[in-house]
Design a protein around this motif. Structure first.
Motif, PDB file in Angstrom:
ATOM      1  N   CYS A  94       0.918  -1.047  -0.003  1.00 34.61           N
ATOM      2  CA  CYS A  94      -0.022  -0.055  -0.041  1.00 34.61           C
ATOM      3  C   CYS A  94       0.931   1.327  -0.123  1.00 34.61           C
ATOM      4  O   CYS A  94       1.576   1.442   0.769  1.00 34.61           O
ATOM      5  N   GLN A  95       0.584   2.117  -0.802  1.00 33.09           N
ATOM      6  CA  GLN A  95       1.613   3.435  -1.272  1.00 33.09           C
ATOM      7  C   GLN A  95       0.785   4.560  -0.501  1.00 33.09           C
ATOM      8  O   GLN A  95       1.357   5.636  -0.689  1.00 33.09           O
ATOM      9  N   GLN A  96      -0.260   4.470   0.325  1.00 31.43           N
ATOM     10  CA  GLN A  96      -0.764   5.505   0.860  1.00 31.43           C
ATOM     11  C   GLN A  96      -0.560   5.905   2.145  1.00 31.43           C
ATOM     12  O   GLN A  96      -0.641   4.741   2.991  1.00 31.43           O
ATOM     13  N   PRO A  97      -0.705   6.953   2.914  1.00 29.55           N
ATOM     14  CA  PRO A  97      -0.802   7.479   4.213  1.00 29.55           C
ATOM     15  C   PRO A  97      -1.928   6.993   4.932  1.00 29.55           C
ATOM     16  O   PRO A  97      -3.171   6.450   4.416  1.00 29.55           O
ATOM     17  N   GLY A  98      -1.834   7.088   6.600  1.00 29.98           N
ATOM     18  CA  GLY A  98      -2.992   6.848   7.447  1.00 29.98           C
ATOM     19  C   GLY A  98      -3.217   5.296   7.708  1.00 29.98           C
ATOM     20  O   GLY A  98      -4.298   5.472   8.538  1.00 29.98           O
ATOM     21  N   GLY A  99      -2.759   4.397   7.314  1.00 32.05           N
ATOM     22  CA  GLY A  99      -3.275   2.996   7.736  1.00 32.05           C
ATOM     23  C   GLY A  99      -2.286   2.350   8.631  1.00 32.05           C
ATOM     24  O   GLY A  99      -1.044   2.939   8.878  1.00 32.05           O
ATOM     25  N   VAL A 100      -2.589   1.419   9.256  1.00 30.75           N
ATOM     26  CA  VAL A 100      -1.891   0.382  10.175  1.00 30.75           C
ATOM     27  C   VAL A 100      -1.983  -0.961   9.846  1.00 30.75           C
ATOM     28  O   VAL A 100      -3.118  -1.349   9.548  1.00 30.75           O
ATOM     29  N   ALA A 101      -1.008  -1.623   9.870  1.00 28.59           N
ATOM     30  CA  ALA A 101      -1.027  -3.067   9.519  1.00 28.59           C
ATOM     31  C   ALA A 101      -0.577  -3.813  10.691  1.00 28.59           C
ATOM     32  O   ALA A 101       0.242  -3.287  11.443  1.00 28.59           O
ATOM     33  N   VAL A 102      -1.395  -4.961  11.069  1.00 36.39           N
ATOM     34  CA  VAL A 102      -0.952  -5.590  12.253  1.00 36.39           C
ATOM     35  C   VAL A 102      -0.810  -7.154  11.625  1.00 36.39           C
ATOM     36  O   VAL A 102      -1.593  -7.588  11.152  1.00 36.39           O
ATOM     37  N   ILE A 103       0.149  -7.875  12.174  1.00 34.51           N
ATOM     38  CA  ILE A 103       0.296  -9.249  11.917  1.00 34.51           C
ATOM     39  C   ILE A 103       0.738 -10.049  13.122  1.00 34.51           C
ATOM     40  O   ILE A 103       1.415  -9.438  14.041  1.00 34.51           O
ATOM     41  N   GLY A 104       0.247 -11.274  13.329  1.00 31.71           N
ATOM     42  CA  GLY A 104       0.260 -11.954  14.527  1.00 31.71           C
ATOM     43  C   GLY A 104       0.017 -13.501  14.116  1.00 31.71           C
ATOM     44  O   GLY A 104      -0.637 -13.862  12.961  1.00 31.71           O
ATOM     45  N   HIS A 105       0.576 -14.520  14.902  1.00 33.84           N
ATOM     46  CA  HIS A 105       0.468 -15.985  14.681  1.00 33.84           C
ATOM     47  C   HIS A 105      -1.321 -16.107  14.792  1.00 33.84           C
ATOM     48  O   HIS A 105      -1.647 -16.988  14.031  1.00 33.84           O
ATOM     49  N   ASP A 106      -1.860 -15.599  15.712  1.00 36.54           N
ATOM     50  CA  ASP A 106      -3.331 -15.778  15.657  1.00 36.54           C
ATOM     51  C   ASP A 106      -4.100 -15.084  15.073  1.00 36.54           C
ATOM     52  O   ASP A 106      -5.219 -15.543  14.587  1.00 36.54           O
ATOM     53  N   CYS A 107      -3.737 -13.882  15.035  1.00 39.39           N
ATOM     54  CA  CYS A 107      -4.722 -13.094  14.065  1.00 39.39           C
ATOM     55  C   CYS A 107      -4.551 -13.113  12.584  1.00 39.39           C
ATOM     56  O   CYS A 107      -5.594 -12.944  12.026  1.00 39.39           O
ATOM     57  N   GLY A 108      -3.352 -13.334  12.000  1.00 38.09           N
ATOM     58  CA  GLY A 108      -3.213 -13.309  10.956  1.00 38.09           C
ATOM     59  C   GLY A 108      -2.732 -11.735  10.269  1.00 38.09           C
ATOM     60  O   GLY A 108      -2.045 -11.095  11.079  1.00 38.09           O
ATOM     61  N   PHE A 109      -3.357 -11.433   9.196  1.00 35.41           N
ATOM     62  CA  PHE A 109      -2.957 -10.056   8.765  1.00 35.41           C
ATOM     63  C   PHE A 109      -4.008  -9.043   8.656  1.00 35.41           C
ATOM     64  O   PHE A 109      -5.144  -9.365   7.950  1.00 35.41           O
ATOM     65  N   TYR A 110      -4.300  -8.206   9.727  1.00 39.16           N
ATOM     66  CA  TYR A 110      -5.156  -7.089   9.530  1.00 39.16           C
ATOM     67  C   TYR A 110      -4.598  -5.872   8.999  1.00 39.16           C
ATOM     68  O   TYR A 110      -3.495  -5.498   9.191  1.00 39.16           O
ATOM     69  N   MET A 111      -5.492  -5.140   8.494  1.00 37.98           N
ATOM     70  CA  MET A 111      -5.386  -3.683   7.953  1.00 37.98           C
ATOM     71  C   MET A 111      -6.258  -2.601   8.551  1.00 37.98           C
ATOM     72  O   MET A 111      -7.422  -3.097   8.512  1.00 37.98           O
ATOM     73  N   PHE A 112      -5.944  -1.635   9.017  1.00 32.83           N
ATOM     74  CA  PHE A 112      -6.772  -0.470   9.639  1.00 32.83           C
ATOM     75  C   PHE A 112      -6.606   0.448   8.399  1.00 32.83           C
ATOM     76  O   PHE A 112      -5.405   1.035   8.474  1.00 32.83           O
ATOM     77  N   MET A 113      -7.763   1.111   7.901  1.00 36.79           N
ATOM     78  CA  MET A 113      -7.468   1.800   6.701  1.00 36.79           C
ATOM     79  C   MET A 113      -8.189   3.121   7.128  1.00 36.79           C
ATOM     80  O   MET A 113      -9.203   3.189   7.845  1.00 36.79           O
ATOM     81  N   PRO A 114      -7.447   4.243   6.701  1.00 33.30           N
ATOM     82  CA  PRO A 114      -8.397   5.603   6.772  1.00 33.30           C
ATOM     83  C   PRO A 114      -9.646   5.721   5.715  1.00 33.30           C
ATOM     84  O   PRO A 114      -9.803   4.983   4.835  1.00 33.30           O
ATOM     85  N   GLU A 115     -10.597   6.749   6.259  1.00 27.29           N
ATOM     86  CA  GLU A 115     -11.828   6.741   5.651  1.00 27.29           C
ATOM     87  C   GLU A 115     -11.598   8.078   4.845  1.00 27.29           C
ATOM     88  O   GLU A 115     -11.220   9.070   5.552  1.00 27.29           O
ATOM     89  N   ALA A 116     -12.000   8.213   3.775  1.00 25.49           N
ATOM     90  CA  ALA A 116     -11.913   9.678   3.066  1.00 25.49           C
ATOM     91  C   ALA A 116     -13.136  10.268   3.002  1.00 25.49           C
ATOM     92  O   ALA A 116     -14.429   9.461   2.751  1.00 25.49           O
ATOM     93  N   SER A 117     -13.377  11.557   3.651  1.00 27.83           N
ATOM     94  CA  SER A 117     -14.421  12.191   3.484  1.00 27.83           C
ATOM     95  C   SER A 117     -14.824  12.751   2.097  1.00 27.83           C
ATOM     96  O   SER A 117     -14.008  12.611   1.264  1.00 27.83           O
ATOM     97  N   HIS A 118     -16.039  13.360   1.997  1.00 28.58           N
ATOM     98  CA  HIS A 118     -16.460  13.779   0.693  1.00 28.58           C
ATOM     99  C   HIS A 118     -15.380  15.052   0.308  1.00 28.58           C
ATOM    100  O   HIS A 118     -15.082  14.972  -0.822  1.00 28.58           O
ATOM    101  N   HIS A 119     -15.235  15.740   1.300  1.00 33.64           N
ATOM    102  CA  HIS A 119     -14.117  16.835   1.207  1.00 33.64           C
ATOM    103  C   HIS A 119     -12.985  16.469   0.857  1.00 33.64           C
ATOM    104  O   HIS A 119     -12.220  16.762  -0.123  1.00 33.64           O
ATOM    105  N   ASP A 120     -12.346  15.229   1.452  1.00 28.00           N
ATOM    106  CA  ASP A 120     -11.055  14.804   1.088  1.00 28.00           C
ATOM    107  C   ASP A 120     -11.017  14.166  -0.525  1.00 28.00           C
ATOM    108  O   ASP A 120     -10.075  14.529  -0.975  1.00 28.00           O
ATOM    109  N   VAL A 121     -12.167  13.413  -0.774  1.00 27.18           N
ATOM    110  CA  VAL A 121     -12.140  13.090  -2.133  1.00 27.18           C
ATOM    111  C   VAL A 121     -12.058  14.053  -3.251  1.00 27.18           C
ATOM    112  O   VAL A 121     -11.333  14.214  -4.155  1.00 27.18           O
ATOM    113  N   ILE A 122     -12.993  15.317  -2.961  1.00 32.03           N
ATOM    114  CA  ILE A 122     -12.862  16.415  -3.888  1.00 32.03           C
ATOM    115  C   ILE A 122     -11.326  17.272  -3.958  1.00 32.03           C
ATOM    116  O   ILE A 122     -10.996  17.519  -4.978  1.00 32.03           O
ATOM    117  N   TRP A 123     -10.844  17.483  -2.805  1.00 30.98           N
ATOM    118  CA  TRP A 123      -9.441  17.880  -2.752  1.00 30.98           C
ATOM    119  C   TRP A 123      -8.411  17.022  -2.971  1.00 30.98           C
ATOM    120  O   TRP A 123      -7.354  17.495  -3.490  1.00 30.98           O
TER     121      TRP A 123
END
Length: 482
Positions: free
Chosen positions: A102-131
């Motif tokens: 992933c080439q974008q800012p704002g996210g967090v990746a979590v890796i563990g034996h029990d949980c596998g591969f989690y990604m927490f992703m930023p949300e873009a508001s309507h204002h963010d998409v426009i700008w």
């Protein structure tokens, strides 16, 4: 009236074209993808040449290095602001990019034996998409980056604490650590108990040896840098200005596909070449002076790094030539030492002995063991190279080199204009840097297409500067080596 009709027709055509693109079947995820950039990526690739399967394999290898019941947290690089509304050009953190793609800012990746591969992703508001445009969200995390589970960043405070409490050790990227998870009570408690460590020791182990796909990108990046620097060398005879040469090499790199420069080009004319990381680039190169250019570019996350030193006027003086030849021979001999089992430290020590001996013979230092040498060259012979310029910095220079490792070999001497010694050598800075891939049988010089012999350089500058094309370059190589 005719002008208004013409403008209306142009506007209508542009709008229709825009609507036709936006209402198509392709979905923008905020970075190149096979659907939106079919000429750049093939199906199954996240990065040009690097497949989804390779990213999954990297995560499995990271899990193999993680102790049981431990967790790795990797945050994306933050956006850094130039002014209140103007950001600096964003560059993703190498560890986060290496694991996720992933080439974008704002996210967090979590890796563990029990949980596998989690990604927490930023949300873009309507204002963010426009700008700012579209970004990858939860859907892209699952479909493109192949996360086992994906949530918005708002959910991180609900989900991550339990994951942390169930872990015996935490590893995280110290350089991109963000308050979103560091301020969690569970994280702070783990830190107070000494359970939190940096993850770079693990990720650098994975990144040290490059895969065939990574090496292909590194070779392409090196080729782009060589071509760009060669064109800049020709440009220097007509335009011997540091800022123009800096602009020229950046232009040539980007026109050949590089996304950005790996670092601000070092363009040191005359005594400025003796400043190792000179970055002002605001002087004219005086007639008869050398110019030292240290440049590199980045191609899809992989960087190049090379240096050449030459006289824009087309001829080395005898003083310049004797010092240049010492650096050149040191460069060539040190490249020959690059093989499996050797180390950067061993090669460095050899270079110090060779340069000290040469400087004594030239008359710059009084004895071969002089501490004055370390004032004239306080740098190492080289470093690891890859996704970062000084790649895998947690790996010792004493580590035996293995096939797939890429290093630089960059002997240099930097004699300031205030040097209390040989007067005729004052104000001379020379470095010759190449990228070297360690192979099963020895080495491959990735920047070998860039001339460095004195006769080659002088022939190129004096005979092939105007209207230089690739065919002219090939012919010039034959002339220079004859």
């Amino acid at each position: 009236m005719l002008l208004r009709k013409l403008l209306h027709r142009v506007s209508f055509t542009q709008a229709a074209g825009s609507r036709g693109y936006c209402t198509g079947m392709v979905k923008d995820i905020g970075q190149p993808a096979p659907a939106t950039h079919p000429k750049l990526l093939k199906e199954g690739e996240i990065t040009p040449g690097i497949t989804t399967d390779e990213y999954i394999s990297r995560r499995k290898k990271l899990l193999d290095l993680l102790p049981e019941k431990s967790l790795a947290i990797l945050a994306a690089a933050p956006v850094k602001m130039m002014t209140d509304v103007v950001p600096y050009t964003f560059r993703q953190d190498a560890d986060y990019l290496y694991i996720t793609g992933c080439q974008q800012p704002g996210g967090v990746a979590v890796i563990g034996h029990d949980c596998g591969f989690y990604m927490f992703m930023p949300e873009a508001s309507h204002h963010d998409v426009i700008w700012k445009g579209q970004i990858a969200g939860v859907d892209a995390a699952m479909e493109v980056f192949k996360a086992d589970s994906a949530y918005t960043m708002r959910k991180l405070r609900e989900i991550l604490p339990d994951m942390i409490r169930g872990s015996t050790k935490l590893f995280h990227n110290v350089h991109t650590a963000m308050p979103a998870y560091m301020e969690l009570e569970a994280f702070q408690k783990a830190a107070s108990l000494g359970k939190v460590k940096g993850v770079s020791n693990l990720t650098h182990e994975l990144r040290l040896i490059k895969s065939p796909a990574e090496l292909k990108l590194m070779k392409e990046s090196a080729s782009i840098a060589c071509q760009a620097l060669l064109q800049t060398m020709f440009h220097s005879k007509t335009y011997p200005y540091e800022n123009m040469l800096s602009a020229k090499v950046e232009y040539e790199c980007k026109m050949r596909g590089a996304q950005r420069m790996a670092f601000n080009p070092v363009v040191g004319g005359g005594a400025n070449g003796s400043v190792i990381h000179y970055s002002r680039n605001d002087q004219k190169v005086k007639d008869g002076d050398l110019v030292l250019m240290d440049i590199g570019c980045e191609l899809h996350g992989y960087v190049s790094d090379l240096t050449r030193t030459w006289p824009p006027c087309g001829h080395f003086t005898s003083t310049q030539e004797e010092l240049y030849d010492l650096i050149l021979q040191t460069n060539k001999e040190c490249v020959k030492l690059c093989k499996p089992g050797a180390s950067i430290r061993q090669i460095h020590n050899y270079s110090v002995d060779m340069l000290c001996k040469g400087l004594k013979e030239i008359g710059i230092v009084k004895d071969s063991g002089s501490s004055l040498y370390h004032q004239l060259n306080p740098t190492s012979i080289g470093h690891y190279l890859g996704m970062d310029v000084h790649d895998c910095w947690t790996v010792s220079y004493d580590r035996p080199l293995k096939p797939g490792v890429v290093i630089t070999i960059e002997p240099g001497i930097y004699i300031p204009s205030f040097f209390d010694g040989s007067e005729r050598h004052r104000g001379i800075g020379i470095r010759i840097e190449d990228e070297v891939l360690i192979t099963e049988t020895g080495y491959e010089v990735l920047t070998g297409s860039m001339p460095k012999d004195i006769k080659q350089i002088e022939s190129l500058l004096n005979n092939f500067c105007h209207g230089m094309g690739m065919q002219s370059y090939n012919n010039s190589m034959k002339v220079a080596s004859s």
